[in-house]
Design an enzyme around this catalytic site. Structure first.
Site, PDB file in Angstrom:
ATOM      1  N   GLU A  48       0.518  -1.358   0.252  1.00 16.52           N
ATOM      2  CA  GLU A  48      -0.042   0.472  -0.108  1.00 16.52           C
ATOM      3  C   GLU A  48       0.695   0.947  -0.220  1.00 16.52           C
ATOM      4  O   GLU A  48       0.640   2.421  -1.187  1.00 16.52           O
ATOM      5  CB  GLU A  48      -1.192   0.133   1.121  1.00 16.52           C
ATOM      6  N   HIS A 111     -13.613  -2.289  -3.393  1.00 14.21           N
ATOM      7  CA  HIS A 111     -14.310  -3.107  -4.574  1.00 14.21           C
ATOM      8  C   HIS A 111     -15.570  -2.468  -4.023  1.00 14.21           C
ATOM      9  O   HIS A 111     -16.698  -3.428  -3.757  1.00 14.21           O
ATOM     10  CB  HIS A 111     -13.958  -4.436  -3.185  1.00 14.21           C
ATOM     11  N   ASP A 121      -6.913  -2.172  -8.333  1.00 14.44           N
ATOM     12  CA  ASP A 121      -6.770  -3.209  -7.330  1.00 14.44           C
ATOM     13  C   ASP A 121      -6.347  -4.366  -8.096  1.00 14.44           C
ATOM     14  O   ASP A 121      -5.563  -5.649  -7.971  1.00 14.44           O
ATOM     15  CB  ASP A 121      -8.172  -3.611  -6.955  1.00 14.44           C
TER      16      ASP A 121
END
Length: 135
Positions: A48, A111, A121
């Site tokens: 991340e 998501h 993603d």
């Protein structure tokens, strides 16, 4: 803000497995660059952070940037002063990458159908799988 960046990190076996990171960079609403990479042995939080670093470094001149991440670890550390107990090397690199810019740090639910987040993603997961095959 002139630039918008969506970032994401992925780790297939957290901690200690292969991982990937990605940044999708927009200028004035137009996607201009997709960046990704990874590591054979890492953690989700490291990926991340790498995504944010790579995204910020893609903007070469000092600019206004809105950066979206679905990582509460990243966003709350930057906006709410969470302690930087681990990954100090990457936090230092992130600070250096952000220094010339005016960055608005934004958390986005992952998501959840946002096209920039969905693309980041997908790229991060693809990079993680690539590093799994080379581990």
């Amino acid at each position: 803000m002139l630039y918008t960046i969506y970032t994401d990190g992925s780790c297939l076996k957290n901690p200690g497995g292969p991982g990937g990171y990605a940044a999708v960079v927009f200028r004035e609403g137009e996607m201009i660059e997709e960046l990704s990479g990874g590591d054979a042995v890492t953690t989700n939080n490291r990926m991340e952070l790498m995504a944010v670093i790579v995204g910020l470094r893609a903007v070469r001149e000092p600019e206004g940037i809105t950066l979206y991440s679905d990582s509460q670890y990243v966003i709350k550390t930057l906006t709410q002063g969470w302690k930087r107990m681990k990954n100090v090397d990457l936090w230092t690199r992130l600070d250096q990458a952000a220094r010339p810019h005016r960055v608005s740090w934004q958390w986005i639910r992952g998501h959840n159908g946002n096209p920039g987040n969905v693309r980041a993603d997908a790229l991060a997961n693809q990079a993680a799988r690539l590093h799994r095959t080379h581990a």
